[in-house]
Every structure is written in C-alpha cells, then in structure tokens.
Motif scaffolding. Sequence first.
Motif, PDB file in Angstrom:
ATOM      1  N   VAL A  56       0.876  -1.167   0.000  1.00  0.00           N
ATOM      2  CA  VAL A  56       0.000   0.000   0.000  1.00  0.00           C
ATOM      3  C   VAL A  56       0.913   1.216   0.000  1.00  0.00           C
ATOM      4  CG1 VAL A  56      -1.782   1.286   1.254  1.00  0.00           C
ATOM      5  CG2 VAL A  56      -1.756  -1.227   1.321  1.00  0.00           C
ATOM      6  N   TRP A  57       0.564   2.224  -0.809  1.00  0.00           N
ATOM      7  CA  TRP A  57       1.352   3.464  -0.868  1.00  0.00           C
ATOM      8  C   TRP A  57       0.401   4.622  -0.623  1.00  0.00           C
ATOM      9  CZ3 TRP A  57       1.405   8.100  -3.385  1.00  0.00           C
ATOM     10  CH2 TRP A  57       2.611   8.828  -3.400  1.00  0.00           C
ATOM     11  N   LEU A  58       0.701   5.450   0.412  1.00  0.00           N
ATOM     12  CA  LEU A  58      -0.181   6.540   0.814  1.00  0.00           C
ATOM     13  C   LEU A  58       0.525   7.868   0.615  1.00  0.00           C
ATOM     14  CD1 LEU A  58      -1.541   4.984   4.136  1.00  0.00           C
ATOM     15  CD2 LEU A  58      -2.563   4.877   1.850  1.00  0.00           C
ATOM     16  N   SER A  59      -0.096   8.755  -0.155  1.00  0.00           N
ATOM     17  CA  SER A  59       0.554  10.012  -0.522  1.00  0.00           C
ATOM     18  C   SER A  59       0.703  10.967   0.651  1.00  0.00           C
ATOM     19  CB  SER A  59      -0.215  10.699  -1.654  1.00  0.00           C
ATOM     20  OG  SER A  59      -1.544  11.009  -1.250  1.00  0.00           O
ATOM     21  N   HIS A  60      -0.297  11.026   1.525  1.00  0.00           N
ATOM     22  CA  HIS A  60      -0.254  11.903   2.693  1.00  0.00           C
ATOM     23  C   HIS A  60      -1.339  11.453   3.658  1.00  0.00           C
ATOM     24  CE1 HIS A  60      -3.320  13.749   0.150  1.00  0.00           C
ATOM     25  NE2 HIS A  60      -3.720  14.484   1.162  1.00  0.00           N
ATOM     26  N   LEU A  61      -1.418  12.121   4.801  1.00  0.00           N
ATOM     27  CA  LEU A  61      -2.229  11.586   5.898  1.00  0.00           C
ATOM     28  C   LEU A  61      -3.567  12.279   6.087  1.00  0.00           C
ATOM     29  CD1 LEU A  61       0.532  10.825   8.557  1.00  0.00           C
ATOM     30  CD2 LEU A  61      -0.337   9.402   6.683  1.00  0.00           C
ATOM     31  N   HIS A  62      -4.059  13.001   5.107  1.00  0.00           N
ATOM     32  CA  HIS A  62      -5.426  13.506   5.205  1.00  0.00           C
ATOM     33  C   HIS A  62      -6.405  12.339   5.101  1.00  0.00           C
ATOM     34  CE1 HIS A  62      -4.257  17.882   4.024  1.00  0.00           C
ATOM     35  NE2 HIS A  62      -4.244  17.704   5.330  1.00  0.00           N
ATOM     36  N   LEU A  63      -7.522  12.464   5.821  1.00  0.00           N
ATOM     37  CA  LEU A  63      -8.451  11.344   5.967  1.00  0.00           C
ATOM     38  C   LEU A  63      -8.953  10.814   4.632  1.00  0.00           C
ATOM     39  CD1 LEU A  63     -10.142   9.530   7.841  1.00  0.00           C
ATOM     40  CD2 LEU A  63     -11.913  11.306   7.805  1.00  0.00           C
ATOM     41  N   ASP A  64      -9.166  11.716   3.656  1.00  0.00           N
ATOM     42  CA  ASP A  64      -9.728  11.256   2.387  1.00  0.00           C
ATOM     43  C   ASP A  64      -8.743  10.455   1.553  1.00  0.00           C
ATOM     44  OD1 ASP A  64      -8.375  13.720   2.049  1.00  0.00           O
ATOM     45  OD2 ASP A  64      -9.503  14.226   0.248  1.00  0.00           O
ATOM     46  N   HIS A  65      -7.530  10.242   2.094  1.00  0.00           N
ATOM     47  CA  HIS A  65      -6.541   9.413   1.408  1.00  0.00           C
ATOM     48  C   HIS A  65      -6.102   8.195   2.225  1.00  0.00           C
ATOM     49  CE1 HIS A  65      -5.635  12.177  -2.028  1.00  0.00           C
ATOM     50  NE2 HIS A  65      -6.280  12.979  -1.208  1.00  0.00           N
ATOM     51  N   TYR A  78      -9.400  -9.508  11.604  1.00  0.00           N
ATOM     52  CA  TYR A  78     -10.603 -10.173  12.097  1.00  0.00           C
ATOM     53  C   TYR A  78     -11.552 -10.648  10.999  1.00  0.00           C
ATOM     54  CZ  TYR A  78      -8.947  -7.272  15.961  1.00  0.00           C
ATOM     55  OH  TYR A  78      -8.165  -6.657  16.903  1.00  0.00           O
ATOM     56  N   GLY A  79     -11.199 -10.429   9.733  1.00  0.00           N
ATOM     57  CA  GLY A  79     -12.151 -10.659   8.661  1.00  0.00           C
ATOM     58  C   GLY A  79     -12.138 -12.035   8.053  1.00  0.00           C
ATOM     59  N   HIS A  80     -11.326 -12.959   8.605  1.00  0.00           N
ATOM     60  CA  HIS A  80     -11.268 -14.322   8.089  1.00  0.00           C
ATOM     61  C   HIS A  80     -10.962 -14.335   6.582  1.00  0.00           C
ATOM     62  CE1 HIS A  80     -12.782 -15.647  11.944  1.00  0.00           C
ATOM     63  NE2 HIS A  80     -13.795 -14.827  11.807  1.00  0.00           N
ATOM     64  N   LEU A  81     -10.074 -13.416   6.158  1.00  0.00           N
ATOM     65  CA  LEU A  81      -9.657 -13.358   4.763  1.00  0.00           C
ATOM     66  C   LEU A  81      -8.540 -14.357   4.523  1.00  0.00           C
ATOM     67  CD1 LEU A  81      -9.511  -9.485   4.289  1.00  0.00           C
ATOM     68  CD2 LEU A  81     -11.348 -11.035   3.636  1.00  0.00           C
ATOM     69  N   PRO A  82      -8.223 -14.652   3.260  1.00  0.00           N
ATOM     70  CA  PRO A  82      -7.040 -15.491   3.000  1.00  0.00           C
ATOM     71  C   PRO A  82      -5.819 -14.904   3.689  1.00  0.00           C
ATOM     72  CG  PRO A  82      -8.300 -15.156   0.986  1.00  0.00           C
ATOM     73  CD  PRO A  82      -8.923 -14.262   2.021  1.00  0.00           C
ATOM     74  N   SER A  83      -5.064 -15.734   4.371  1.00  0.00           N
ATOM     75  CA  SER A  83      -3.945 -15.244   5.170  1.00  0.00           C
ATOM     76  C   SER A  83      -2.779 -14.829   4.277  1.00  0.00           C
ATOM     77  CB  SER A  83      -3.476 -16.330   6.143  1.00  0.00           C
ATOM     78  OG  SER A  83      -3.042 -17.476   5.433  1.00  0.00           O
ATOM     79  N   ARG A  84      -2.011 -13.872   4.766  1.00  0.00           N
ATOM     80  CA  ARG A  84      -0.797 -13.431   4.092  1.00  0.00           C
ATOM     81  C   ARG A  84       0.397 -14.122   4.727  1.00  0.00           C
ATOM     82  NH1 ARG A  84      -0.531  -8.880   0.999  1.00  0.00           N
ATOM     83  NH2 ARG A  84       1.641  -8.718   1.673  1.00  0.00           N
ATOM     84  N   ALA A  85       1.391 -14.422   3.911  1.00  0.00           N
ATOM     85  CA  ALA A  85       2.607 -15.038   4.442  1.00  0.00           C
ATOM     86  C   ALA A  85       3.389 -14.049   5.294  1.00  0.00           C
ATOM     87  CB  ALA A  85       3.472 -15.551   3.291  1.00  0.00           C
ATOM     88  N   VAL A  86       3.316 -12.763   4.925  1.00  0.00           N
ATOM     89  CA  VAL A  86       4.015 -11.703   5.665  1.00  0.00           C
ATOM     90  C   VAL A  86       3.053 -10.525   5.811  1.00  0.00           C
ATOM     91  CG1 VAL A  86       6.306 -12.388   4.877  1.00  0.00           C
ATOM     92  CG2 VAL A  86       4.975 -10.744   3.535  1.00  0.00           C
ATOM     93  N   PRO A  87       3.302  -9.632   6.780  1.00  0.00           N
ATOM     94  CA  PRO A  87       2.453  -8.442   6.909  1.00  0.00           C
ATOM     95  C   PRO A  87       2.471  -7.609   5.622  1.00  0.00           C
ATOM     96  CG  PRO A  87       3.781  -8.740   8.876  1.00  0.00           C
ATOM     97  CD  PRO A  87       4.295  -9.729   7.875  1.00  0.00           C
ATOM     98  N   LEU A  88       1.398  -6.880   5.388  1.00  0.00           N
ATOM     99  CA  LEU A  88       1.263  -6.054   4.196  1.00  0.00           C
ATOM    100  C   LEU A  88       2.093  -4.783   4.356  1.00  0.00           C
ATOM    101  CD1 LEU A  88      -0.163  -5.359   1.505  1.00  0.00           C
ATOM    102  CD2 LEU A  88      -2.073  -4.459   2.876  1.00  0.00           C
ATOM    103  N   PRO A  89       3.088  -4.551   3.487  1.00  0.00           N
ATOM    104  CA  PRO A  89       3.881  -3.322   3.594  1.00  0.00           C
ATOM    105  C   PRO A  89       3.035  -2.088   3.286  1.00  0.00           C
ATOM    106  CG  PRO A  89       5.035  -4.994   2.293  1.00  0.00           C
ATOM    107  CD  PRO A  89       3.621  -5.461   2.456  1.00  0.00           C
ATOM    108  N   VAL A  90       3.167  -1.068   4.119  1.00  0.00           N
ATOM    109  CA  VAL A  90       2.461   0.201   3.933  1.00  0.00           C
ATOM    110  C   VAL A  90       3.501   1.315   3.917  1.00  0.00           C
ATOM    111  CG1 VAL A  90       0.751   1.808   4.853  1.00  0.00           C
ATOM    112  CG2 VAL A  90       0.416  -0.664   5.125  1.00  0.00           C
ATOM    113  N   TYR A  91       3.645   1.980   2.783  1.00  0.00           N
ATOM    114  CA  TYR A  91       4.597   3.079   2.623  1.00  0.00           C
ATOM    115  C   TYR A  91       3.838   4.389   2.747  1.00  0.00           C
ATOM    116  CZ  TYR A  91       7.718  -0.596   1.086  1.00  0.00           C
ATOM    117  OH  TYR A  91       8.481  -1.730   1.041  1.00  0.00           O
ATOM    118  N   ALA A  92       4.246   5.222   3.714  1.00  0.00           N
ATOM    119  CA  ALA A  92       3.480   6.424   4.036  1.00  0.00           C
ATOM    120  C   ALA A  92       4.372   7.384   4.814  1.00  0.00           C
ATOM    121  CB  ALA A  92       2.257   6.047   4.876  1.00  0.00           C
ATOM    122  N   PRO A  93       3.946   8.643   4.959  1.00  0.00           N
ATOM    123  CA  PRO A  93       4.667   9.538   5.869  1.00  0.00           C
ATOM    124  C   PRO A  93       4.808   8.920   7.248  1.00  0.00           C
ATOM    125  CG  PRO A  93       3.125  10.799   4.536  1.00  0.00           C
ATOM    126  CD  PRO A  93       2.856   9.339   4.242  1.00  0.00           C
ATOM    127  N   ALA A  94       5.927   9.212   7.896  1.00  0.00           N
ATOM    128  CA  ALA A  94       6.267   8.536   9.153  1.00  0.00           C
ATOM    129  C   ALA A  94       5.218   8.723  10.239  1.00  0.00           C
ATOM    130  CB  ALA A  94       7.628   9.037   9.647  1.00  0.00           C
TER     131      ALA A  94
END
Length: 248
Positions: A56-65, A78-94
């Motif tokens: 996931v790549w997030l341009s900035h931290l305003h709510l609409d993004h 909690y959604g009983h979705l197919p499991s990921r082998a590793v956590p989902l990387p999220v690239y965003a402002p610190a």
Amino acid sequence: MTSLTILGTAAPYPLPDRPCSGYLLQGGGARVWVDAGPGSLAELLRHTSLDRLDAVWLSHLHLDHIGDLLNAYYALSYGHLPSRAVPLPVYAPAALATRLAGFFEQPDADFVSDVLDLQSLSDGHKLQLRGLTLTSRLVEHGIEAYGLRAQAEGASLAYSGDCTPCTALDELAADVDLLLCEADVDAPSTVHHTPEDAGSLARRAGVKRLVVTHVGPALSPEGATARAAEMFGGPTVCATVGETLSPW
C-alpha cells in the motif's frame, strides 16, 4: 501488462457510488493500492484481495486518502480473509504510526505489526516491487505529502497526490505515458491544482495522456476535465470509478 484501476476519486468526502481517492496500480507482476480513501477498500475487493497486494502506498495523511487503511487493518485482523505469508507493507509519511496509535488508544503502533508493516516515505524514496519501480518525491501541500512515479515494462505513470504545482511534480511527470493529476479547486491555491494547473502540467511535462481526478465539490468532474483538456491540448479523460486504464 500495466494497468490502473480507479477505485475512488471524490474529495474531501465520499459520495454515493464515488469513494475517496484510491487506485489499484499493476505492473511488472506487482499490485499496489495507491491511497486508501474512505470507500476505496470495497472497490479494491472487486478487483483483487488484500492477500494478493504487494504494498500500500499513501501520498499523505489527510483522511480522504487514508481512511480505509483502518478498515484494511480490521479486515486482515478479524475478517477471516485469505492469510498473508508476511504483513502487508504500507509506505506512508512517518507520522502514520502515531495516527494509528492515537486512533486505537495504544502507546505505539506495534499492535498492527502482525498484519501491517509500516515503512516511512522520504523525498527520493525508491522502491522495487518485482518488475515495478516506485519513486516518491516530496510535493507542496502544506503537510508532508508525496507524488509518485511508477515504471514497469517500458511504461511510466505519475500521480500528483494532493499538491499545488511544484518543481518536484514536474520532475516526476516528465515524459510519462499517463499523468493522474488532481484538479480539486476552482481558483489558484497554495495546496491544490486547478483544472488549468493540471492541464498546464501535462503540457509542460510532455505527457502522453492526462487523467483528471480528485475533483472537489466546487467543480464537476466533467467540467474540470474539459478545462484541463483545453489547457493541455492532448488526450484527457476523467477518472471514473471502476474503470481500468490499460496499458498506462
């Protein structure tokens, strides 16, 4: 094959059948959810699943993004979705870590680390995901915010995020095949593009195709696109939820 699927375009709040900013970017065998505005997760799930995303790549931290990142956390936890082998990387402002900790009333963001791998963006940050290269540049929006250039399979795409015209965005957009640019405001602003600004950027940068998005409530998407097209003089379309542009 490269593709861009429009998940949401509304600003600064979701509308019926029109979520806030969100895009599914695919290229070089990678899938990236670019911005996670409210409502965009449901649209994302029409096309792929969270376990199939590379990042996931997030341009900035305003709510609409970023609003649906919270829903993604709940879905993965909690959604009983197919499991990921590793956590989902999220690239965003610190500061995203602080925002998440505050929302959930936790001392820090370590509680999300089993499902989300938070990574900080910086000016010039470069990320290689399979055959897809993502380059982030700091743009002018009044807060820490980034524009994006994506390259894969000999094609290139630039995304403005939210910002006023600036040199960094010009550099990201130079000669790209597709420019995805906001046109939020009706008059010149210190934090957003007007439709004319978007068209001028496309013309100045020598892009092949302009896609107008994130049109604010003072404008209609169709009217903003027409104004941007007149200034650009090249192929210009309005971002439409559910549409896939392929190739870039």
